[in-house]
Structures are given as structure tokens and as C-alpha cells.
Design a protein around this motif. Structure first.
Motif, PDB file in Angstrom:
ATOM      1  N   GLN A 128       1.015  -1.333  -0.003  1.00 47.97           N
ATOM      2  CA  GLN A 128       0.279  -0.087  -0.155  1.00 47.97           C
ATOM      3  C   GLN A 128       1.258   0.886   0.322  1.00 47.97           C
ATOM      4  O   GLN A 128       1.863   1.293   0.951  1.00 47.97           O
ATOM      5  N   GLU A 140      -4.004   7.684  -1.900  1.00 51.70           N
ATOM      6  CA  GLU A 140      -3.669   6.970  -3.031  1.00 51.70           C
ATOM      7  C   GLU A 140      -2.532   6.618  -4.044  1.00 51.70           C
ATOM      8  O   GLU A 140      -2.707   7.572  -4.326  1.00 51.70           O
ATOM      9  N   GLU A 142      -0.005   4.452  -6.743  1.00 59.49           N
ATOM     10  CA  GLU A 142       0.236   3.897  -7.441  1.00 59.49           C
ATOM     11  C   GLU A 142       1.519   3.684  -8.240  1.00 59.49           C
ATOM     12  O   GLU A 142       2.207   5.164  -8.996  1.00 59.49           O
ATOM     13  N   LEU A 155       5.756   7.596  -9.795  1.00 59.06           N
ATOM     14  CA  LEU A 155       4.662   7.188  -9.008  1.00 59.06           C
ATOM     15  C   LEU A 155       3.180   7.533  -9.584  1.00 59.06           C
ATOM     16  O   LEU A 155       3.507   8.678 -10.729  1.00 59.06           O
TER      17      LEU A 155
END
Length: 470
Positions: A128, A140, A142, A155
Motif C-alpha cells: 500500500q 493513494e 500507484e 508514481l
């Protein structure tokens, strides 16, 4: 008349006696500086004048650079779920123990859409990922792509508005002695700014030579949590990604290192455009010259990169680079150590052309070289291997494998005694079929620490053989 002369004489003698007593007993003695050679004095005069150098720190203004950077540097939190030691309660309940481990670092927003550069070691093995901006908003994140070789990762976050970002500068233009700011998120604080200068360029911290690094060294304070943060010039432009420190304590002691922005930029552009990194190589082996190395080679030159050999079908071989050539410059940049060369090439990709200035037999030549893909790998215990061509495989009646191009010096006699020499084909490693050097890298990487290395190859007699190494 005699009385007057007597009075004058007594007064003079009294004055001489008084002055002599003062000089002898009262006045402080002054040190005397003696010079044995008037042309080389043993002391240097000092000055109280306000020179430019004396006021250089007063004139340096970091406020603009800090304002342009702090809001574009983020806090990165990495949560990794790992299997912990099984307790009696876990065994009784029939459950698998899992523990959450948290790591933190920094990142740099490089465009308004939310793309963020950080270090690969900051986000490695993450389950995470979250990113917190300087305004305390959390998102959040990725992973778009990574490159462990340069320790760079890209990211992406989805924000409601356009984000502040840092623009790239040309790290080749950064000079030793330039002021720089390190901006990051150490010790879980919000964006923190420290100042320093560029202490050195093209630093290689890997003594094994496995990774050909070319770091910018700075004395700006960098601490745990700064990894992935920004190194910027006084205009607030990105010249590096803070990556490592040299320390016995784990905290900053004066030496910090950053991946140059030209390399970081090329890595993320490749990831965004191709999905992976398009590394280019020159295709030479050799070393940096110095007095000792030059004496061993029997040459007078002590500066540059001595070419010991060229890689088969590489750009260097195709361009006519030969053993004994000395590389002096690449694209008009002076080359004095291998990291100067690899650092510049690290900002290029396969297909790019670089201009080499070489010295050959005392004469200078300019040779353009087209960089090629890296198709070689130094395999433990064996030596250098490369992707095999159809004719290489046909010679050994193989339909897959990689070609041995150079045996490891330490084990060369062992291999040759067993009928294995340059040109032989490796077909499998630890029961994994090998068709390319990428297969070799993955097989070596996936081997556990205690697992033996099992190599299947075809020797010079065309016979398949298996070797086990523990």
C-alpha cells in the motif's frame, strides 16, 4: 656657565636612564618574524577588508528556490505486509501471522497531473502506497514503473486540482561549488529545506562495479526520510533526486548523494513512453588512467579512459573504437574517470549518438558512436554472456541459450579443463530454460541464498553437461 652645563648633562642622563628602564621593564615585547628566504616568507599578511568571498554567504538567497520547491515535495509512506513468526495462538487458531511494516521517504511532483519521482528503495515491495502533500492532503498512489539500476521509481496520484511541480534543469551544467538546496521529508516532518554546495560530480559508490553509478555529491544535510526528495539549484530547478548518504551512524555526517536530473528524467520518460527503460551502452571495457596504470601499460598518458576491449556488435565496435584507444571527451565533456562516461551515457538511450574524442597513437580523433542495447551480462562463476545469434545456436545444434563471450579469470582454467570455452552455449540455469540475458538475470535473482547454482551448457564437443556450484 659650568652650573648650566652640569644641569643639562644630569637631565640628559636622567632621561636616558628613565627611557631605558621603561623599555626594559615596562613595555611589552613584540614578536619578531624572521624569514629565511625573502622570496618565500613564512607568514602571510591578513586583511580586514570586506572581500566578495567574505560576504558570499550573505549574498546567497535561497528563499525563491525554497518557495518554488517545498509544495512540490511530498511524503511517501510504504506499507509492506510480511509473514511474521508464528505464535502458539496463531497455530491454535489456524491462521497465518502477518505483520505490517511501514517505511517512509520523499518524492517530487514533476508535472501538474500528479506524476511523482521517488527512489525505488522507498517503494520496493509495497502493498500500500500513500502520498501526503505539503498541505496535508493524502492520496493513494500507484506505481507506474521502476528502475532498480538507477534507484528511480515513478508514481501517480489522482488529485482534484492541478498540482505544483518542479521543473528539470540540465544537471550537466551544474558545477562543483554551486549552491544547492535539499528538500525532503525527514523524521516525518513536513517539507524541510537544507542548503549546501555541490562537493563533487560523477561519484560511484559501488566498489564491485555491479552498478555503474554517477552521483552528484553535496554537503547539504540529508537524513533518513529524505530519500526521493529534491536537490535543486538556487532557481528552484531540479538537478538531482536525493538517494544516499555516507554514514556509520545512519544519519547525516557530511556526505550525501543524488541521482542527476538528466538520468532521472530519461528514466521516467522511458517508463511513460515505452513502459520500461531503454538503456543504451557504448560497448567497451577498460579503466581510468593514472600514473600506476599508465606505467603498467607502457604509455605516457595519465588522463582518460583506456579501452581494453570492445563488446561484439556494440556501437563502439561498429564505430571502429579499438583496444588501446584513450577516451578523452564525450560530447565535449572531459572524461577522467569511468563514472564521467557512464553518467553521461546514463542520460541517453539506445539509438542515441554520442561524440567521442579519443587519443590513438598520440593523435586525436573525433568518432561518433551510436549507443546500442545492452545484450551482455556478467554471470557469477562463468563470466560474460550475451544473447546468442542463430548461427551461434546452429553451431552447437541448440534452439535456445546464451553465448559465453568471456570466461571469468578466476575460473577460466577450470572451465577450459572441462572443455568449456568462449563461444559455448548455456541453455538452462536451475532448471529454467534460458533464451536471453534477461532470463539469466531473472534466474540468478530468483535463486535463494542457500540454493546451489545449477548450470546446463553445451561444451565444445557438442555435449550437454550440468554443473552444480554451492
Amino acid at each position: 656657565m659650568k652650573k648650566v652645563l652640569t644641569l643639562v648633562l644630569v637631565s640628559a642622563l636622567g632621561g636616558i636612564f628613565t627611557l631605558g628602564s621603561y623599555k626594559l621593564f615596562i613595555e611589552e615585547k613584540q614578536p619578531v618574524v624572521v624569514s629565511a628566504n625573502e622570496n618565500n616568507p613564512s607568514f602571510l599578511p591578513t586583511s580586514n577588508l570586506n572581500t566578495t568571498a567574505y560576504n558570499i554567504e550573505e549574498k546567497a538567497d535561497f528563499t525563491l528556490a525554497a518557495e518554488n520547491t517545498v509544495n512540490a515535495v511530498v511524503h511517501v509512506k510504504n506499507v509492506t505486509i510480511s509473514s511474521g513468526q508464528m505464535s502458539f495462538q496463531d497455530l491454535f487458531m489456524g491462521r497465518s501471522p502477518q505483520r505490517a511494516q511501514m517505511g517512509t521517504g520523499s518524492g517530487v511532483i514533476v508535472n501538474a497531473d500528479g506524476y511523482i519521482i521517488t527512489n525505488n528503495h522507498v517503494i520496493n515491495n509495497s502493498d500500500q502506497l500513500t502520498v501526503t502533500l505539503n498541505n496535508n492532503k493524502t492520496y493513494e498512489a500507484e506505481i507506474v514503473g521502476t528502475d532498480p539500476k538507477t534507484d528511480i521509481a515513478l508514481l501517480k496520484i489522482e488529485a482534484e486540482e492541478e498540482l505544483p511541480f518542479v521543473t528539470f534543469a540540465d544537471s550537466d551544467n551544474a558545477k562543483i561549488g554551486d549552491w544547492v538546496l535539499a528538500v525532503g521529508n525527514p523524521f516525518n516532518l513536513t517539507s524541510t529545506v537544507t542548503a549546501g554546495i555541490i562537493s563533487a560530480k560523477a561519484r560511484n559508490l559501488d566498489p564491485t562495479g555491479t552498478y555503474l553509478q554517477s552521483f552528484i555529491q553535496t554537503d547539504a544535510a540529508v537524513n533518513p526520510g529524505n530519500s526521493g526528495g529534491a536537490l535543486v539549484n538556487t532557481n528552484g530547478e531540479l538537478i538531482g533526486i536525493n538517494t544516499a548518504i555516507s554514514s556509520q551512524t545512519g544519519s547525516y555526517v557530511g556526505y550525501s548523494f543524488a541521482v542527476p536530473s538528466n538520468i532521472a528524467r530519461r528514466v521516467i520518460e522511458d517508463i511513460m513512453e515505452y513502459g520500461n527503460v531503454q538503456n543504451g551502452i557504448l560497448g567497451i571495457s577498460g579503466g581510468a588512467l593514472n600514473s600506476k596504470f599508465a606505467d603498467e601499460l607502457g604509455i605516457n598518458d595519465t588522463e582518460g579512459i583506456y579501452v581494453a576491449s570492445t563488446v561484439e556488435e556494440s556501437g563502439a565496435e561498429k564505430a571502429g573504437i579499438k583496444k588501446g584507444d584513450i577516451i578523452k571527451e564525450i560530447d565535449n565533456i572531459k572524461v577522467s574517470k569511468f563514472a564521467d562516461l557512464t553518467g553521461h551515457i546514463g542520460a541517453k538511450r539506445a539509438g542515441d549518438v554520442v561524440s567521442l574524442k579519443i587519443s590513438r597513437d598520440g593523435n586525436s580523433k573525433i568518432i561518433p558512436v551510436t549507443l546500442t542495447r545492452n545484450e551482455t551480462f556478467t554471470m557469477p562463476l562463468v563470466g560474460m554472456v550475451k544473447n546468442a545469434k542463430k548461427e551461434d545456436l546452429k553451431k552447437f545444434k541448440a534452439d535456445h541459450g546464451v553465448k559465453i563471450t568471456e570466461l571469468d579469470e578466476q575460473y577460466a582454467s577450470y572451465w577450459k579443463k572441462n572443455g568449456v570455452k568462449e563461444g559455448c552455449i548455456i541453455t538452462a540455469i536451475n532448471e529454467t530454460k534460458i533464451s536471453s540475458i534477461e532470463d539469466v538475470k531473472n534466474a540468478i535473482k530468483n535463486k535463494s541464498q542457500y540454493e546451489p547454482l545449477r548450470i546446463e551448457l553445451i561444451n565444445t564437443n557438442g555435449e550437454k553437461e550440468r554443473y552444480n556450484f554451492r
